[in-house]
Design a protein around this motif. Sequence first.
Motif, PDB file in Angstrom:
ATOM      1  N   ASN A 154       0.794  -1.145   0.271  1.00 22.89           N
ATOM      2  CA  ASN A 154      -0.110   0.085   0.230  1.00 22.89           C
ATOM      3  C   ASN A 154       1.129   1.327  -0.110  1.00 22.89           C
ATOM      4  O   ASN A 154       0.422   2.391  -0.546  1.00 22.89           O
ATOM      5  CB  ASN A 154      -0.766  -0.424   1.546  1.00 22.89           C
ATOM      6  N   TYR A 155       2.357   0.981   1.062  1.00 23.11           N
ATOM      7  CA  TYR A 155       2.976   2.208   0.777  1.00 23.11           C
ATOM      8  C   TYR A 155       3.458   2.849  -0.447  1.00 23.11           C
ATOM      9  O   TYR A 155       3.079   3.992  -0.885  1.00 23.11           O
ATOM     10  CB  TYR A 155       3.704   2.036   1.782  1.00 23.11           C
ATOM     11  N   ILE A 156       3.826   1.350  -1.560  1.00 27.55           N
ATOM     12  CA  ILE A 156       4.049   2.097  -3.006  1.00 27.55           C
ATOM     13  C   ILE A 156       2.948   2.005  -3.470  1.00 27.55           C
ATOM     14  O   ILE A 156       3.347   3.103  -4.495  1.00 27.55           O
ATOM     15  CB  ILE A 156       4.509   0.273  -3.716  1.00 27.55           C
ATOM     16  N   SER A 157       1.712   2.205  -3.496  1.00 29.62           N
ATOM     17  CA  SER A 157       1.211   2.159  -4.338  1.00 29.62           C
ATOM     18  C   SER A 157       0.678   3.480  -4.109  1.00 29.62           C
ATOM     19  O   SER A 157       0.550   4.380  -5.264  1.00 29.62           O
ATOM     20  CB  SER A 157      -0.366   1.064  -3.731  1.00 29.62           C
ATOM     21  N   HIS A 158       0.206   4.247  -2.858  1.00 27.62           N
ATOM     22  CA  HIS A 158      -0.136   5.716  -2.892  1.00 27.62           C
ATOM     23  C   HIS A 158       1.344   6.732  -2.350  1.00 27.62           C
ATOM     24  O   HIS A 158       1.297   7.307  -3.244  1.00 27.62           O
ATOM     25  CB  HIS A 158       0.148   5.762  -0.896  1.00 27.62           C
ATOM     26  N   ALA A 159       3.094   5.880  -2.674  1.00 27.60           N
ATOM     27  CA  ALA A 159       3.545   6.575  -3.221  1.00 27.60           C
ATOM     28  C   ALA A 159       4.261   7.203  -5.122  1.00 27.60           C
ATOM     29  O   ALA A 159       4.412   8.140  -5.166  1.00 27.60           O
ATOM     30  CB  ALA A 159       5.207   6.309  -3.235  1.00 27.60           C
ATOM     31  N   VAL A 160       3.326   6.203  -5.187  1.00 26.74           N
ATOM     32  CA  VAL A 160       3.517   5.957  -6.761  1.00 26.74           C
ATOM     33  C   VAL A 160       2.205   7.216  -6.942  1.00 26.74           C
ATOM     34  O   VAL A 160       2.870   8.027  -7.998  1.00 26.74           O
ATOM     35  CB  VAL A 160       2.279   4.698  -7.784  1.00 26.74           C
ATOM     36  N   ASN A 188       4.731   2.975 -13.430  1.00 21.71           N
ATOM     37  CA  ASN A 188       5.027   1.576 -13.285  1.00 21.71           C
ATOM     38  C   ASN A 188       6.143   0.623 -13.732  1.00 21.71           C
ATOM     39  O   ASN A 188       7.178  -0.423 -13.859  1.00 21.71           O
ATOM     40  CB  ASN A 188       3.479   1.172 -13.319  1.00 21.71           C
ATOM     41  N   GLY A 189       6.238   1.498 -15.490  1.00 26.13           N
ATOM     42  CA  GLY A 189       7.061   1.036 -16.188  1.00 26.13           C
ATOM     43  C   GLY A 189       8.529   0.611 -15.843  1.00 26.13           C
ATOM     44  O   GLY A 189       9.581  -0.313 -15.909  1.00 26.13           O
ATOM     45  N   GLY A 190       9.286   1.896 -14.643  1.00 22.88           N
ATOM     46  CA  GLY A 190       9.912   1.994 -14.380  1.00 22.88           C
ATOM     47  C   GLY A 190      10.082   0.809 -13.530  1.00 22.88           C
ATOM     48  O   GLY A 190      11.184   0.376 -12.990  1.00 22.88           O
ATOM     49  N   ILE A 191       9.021   0.761 -12.358  1.00 23.94           N
ATOM     50  CA  ILE A 191       9.111   0.034 -11.032  1.00 23.94           C
ATOM     51  C   ILE A 191       9.480  -1.796 -11.517  1.00 23.94           C
ATOM     52  O   ILE A 191      10.668  -2.104 -10.883  1.00 23.94           O
ATOM     53  CB  ILE A 191       8.470  -0.048 -10.684  1.00 23.94           C
ATOM     54  N   LYS A 192       8.900  -1.289 -12.394  1.00 24.89           N
ATOM     55  CA  LYS A 192       8.920  -3.854 -13.106  1.00 24.89           C
ATOM     56  C   LYS A 192      10.356  -3.436 -13.329  1.00 24.89           C
ATOM     57  O   LYS A 192      10.723  -4.680 -13.317  1.00 24.89           O
ATOM     58  CB  LYS A 192       7.715  -3.652 -14.616  1.00 24.89           C
ATOM     59  N   GLN A 193      11.365  -2.518 -14.470  1.00 22.26           N
ATOM     60  CA  GLN A 193      12.252  -2.557 -15.251  1.00 22.26           C
ATOM     61  C   GLN A 193      13.163  -2.413 -13.792  1.00 22.26           C
ATOM     62  O   GLN A 193      14.246  -3.762 -14.235  1.00 22.26           O
ATOM     63  CB  GLN A 193      12.533  -1.175 -15.776  1.00 22.26           C
ATOM     64  N   ILE A 194      13.132  -1.691 -12.681  1.00 24.78           N
ATOM     65  CA  ILE A 194      13.744  -2.270 -11.888  1.00 24.78           C
ATOM     66  C   ILE A 194      14.293  -3.339 -11.240  1.00 24.78           C
ATOM     67  O   ILE A 194      15.144  -4.154 -10.959  1.00 24.78           O
ATOM     68  CB  ILE A 194      13.986  -0.811 -10.993  1.00 24.78           C
ATOM     69  N   ALA A 195      13.234  -3.709 -11.100  1.00 22.11           N
ATOM     70  CA  ALA A 195      12.520  -5.125  -9.686  1.00 22.11           C
ATOM     71  C   ALA A 195      12.973  -6.094 -10.616  1.00 22.11           C
ATOM     72  O   ALA A 195      12.869  -7.462 -10.541  1.00 22.11           O
ATOM     73  CB  ALA A 195      11.090  -4.787  -9.518  1.00 22.11           C
ATOM     74  N   GLY A 196      12.426  -6.068 -12.098  1.00 23.00           N
ATOM     75  CA  GLY A 196      12.967  -7.092 -13.005  1.00 23.00           C
ATOM     76  C   GLY A 196      11.447  -8.514 -12.980  1.00 23.00           C
ATOM     77  O   GLY A 196      11.403  -9.383 -13.079  1.00 23.00           O
ATOM     78  N   ASN A 210      14.800   0.022  -3.459  1.00 24.97           N
ATOM     79  CA  ASN A 210      15.515   0.489  -5.057  1.00 24.97           C
ATOM     80  C   ASN A 210      14.031   1.020  -5.419  1.00 24.97           C
ATOM     81  O   ASN A 210      13.761   1.958  -6.135  1.00 24.97           O
ATOM     82  CB  ASN A 210      16.055  -0.071  -5.648  1.00 24.97           C
ATOM     83  N   VAL A 211      13.192   0.718  -5.488  1.00 33.26           N
ATOM     84  CA  VAL A 211      11.651   1.059  -6.120  1.00 33.26           C
ATOM     85  C   VAL A 211      11.179   2.752  -5.392  1.00 33.26           C
ATOM     86  O   VAL A 211      11.040   2.857  -5.261  1.00 33.26           O
ATOM     87  CB  VAL A 211      10.695   0.115  -5.508  1.00 33.26           C
ATOM     88  N   ASP A 212      11.215   2.458  -3.777  1.00 35.15           N
ATOM     89  CA  ASP A 212      10.967   3.370  -2.843  1.00 35.15           C
ATOM     90  C   ASP A 212      12.112   4.816  -3.557  1.00 35.15           C
ATOM     91  O   ASP A 212      11.293   5.883  -4.057  1.00 35.15           O
ATOM     92  CB  ASP A 212      11.108   3.567  -1.594  1.00 35.15           C
ATOM     93  N   ARG A 213      13.576   4.782  -3.640  1.00 34.17           N
ATOM     94  CA  ARG A 213      14.096   5.882  -3.748  1.00 34.17           C
ATOM     95  C   ARG A 213      14.053   6.619  -5.752  1.00 34.17           C
ATOM     96  O   ARG A 213      14.053   7.101  -5.799  1.00 34.17           O
ATOM     97  CB  ARG A 213      15.747   4.970  -4.018  1.00 34.17           C
ATOM     98  N   TYR A 214      14.247   5.307  -6.987  1.00 39.88           N
ATOM     99  CA  TYR A 214      13.268   5.269  -7.858  1.00 39.88           C
ATOM    100  C   TYR A 214      11.602   5.885  -8.056  1.00 39.88           C
ATOM    101  O   TYR A 214      12.026   7.476  -8.667  1.00 39.88           O
ATOM    102  CB  TYR A 214      12.616   4.453  -8.631  1.00 39.88           C
ATOM    103  N   ILE A 215      11.015   5.686  -6.867  1.00 39.00           N
ATOM    104  CA  ILE A 215       9.257   6.956  -7.020  1.00 39.00           C
ATOM    105  C   ILE A 215       9.742   7.848  -6.453  1.00 39.00           C
ATOM    106  O   ILE A 215       8.834   9.411  -7.000  1.00 39.00           O
ATOM    107  CB  ILE A 215       8.385   6.335  -6.384  1.00 39.00           C
TER     108      ILE A 215
END
Length: 240
Positions: A154-160, A188-196, A210-215
């Motif tokens: 939920n944190y990631i979703s709200h951050a996006v 979201n495309g960037g998140i998928k790319q970073i996390a594979g 890493n995803v949190d930093r990217y967002i």
Amino acid sequence: MNELIKIFKQNNGSVAVDGRDLHDFLEVETPYTKWIDRMMEYGFSENVDFSVFDKNVRDDTAFGGVRKMKDHALTLDMAKELSMIQRTGRGKRARQYFIAMEKKAKQTALPQTPEEKIMLLLQNANEDNKKINQIDNRVKDLEHNKTLTPGEYNYISHAVGGAVNTYVQTHHLILTGKQRGKLYKDINGGIKQIAGIQTRAQLREKDFENVDRYIRNWVPSTATLLIIKQLSEPVASNEG
């Protein structure tokens, strides 16, 4: 005690159990190679819990009457675990046998001199450290690869959503739902790319930071901004 299952000493002096003999004693119906491969999935490591060697067996159909087969030298600890996994009477009997063999080996190898006692203490300490490190590595691997908790997801979703809204407000944009959707697709495309990953639901604990930093540092790509601009331009009329 009669030898129920073949146990032998390796070149380094450690006691090992013959994998095929254990398989035969346990009366496992699955062929040995398939069975042992399946057992390896429980997290055993080569040159730590077992080693592989070729075993000559008599076979009148083979050239020279001898055929080579792959076998495994198992540590007593691994042999005990495999016996427990079977959950049969013979498995319990095999485990008790290995425990007795372990006690016997310790009794016959008691140190006599102070130097031997010190060496034994150091050896036991090293073995304990190795086991602790192996357990720590397995635990860390499981921790890193587990999925996000509902709170983290939920944190990631709200951050996006917050990152998209912040970008829109900072640049004083007035966007349609379709244009805003392009921004969500970009981040979201960037998140998928970073996390594979293929979907955000596949995010793991190891990806969180890493995803949190990217967002927090995200800005739309040039391509996305051009697409949004094109969607703002009026469609040329064909009437003339």
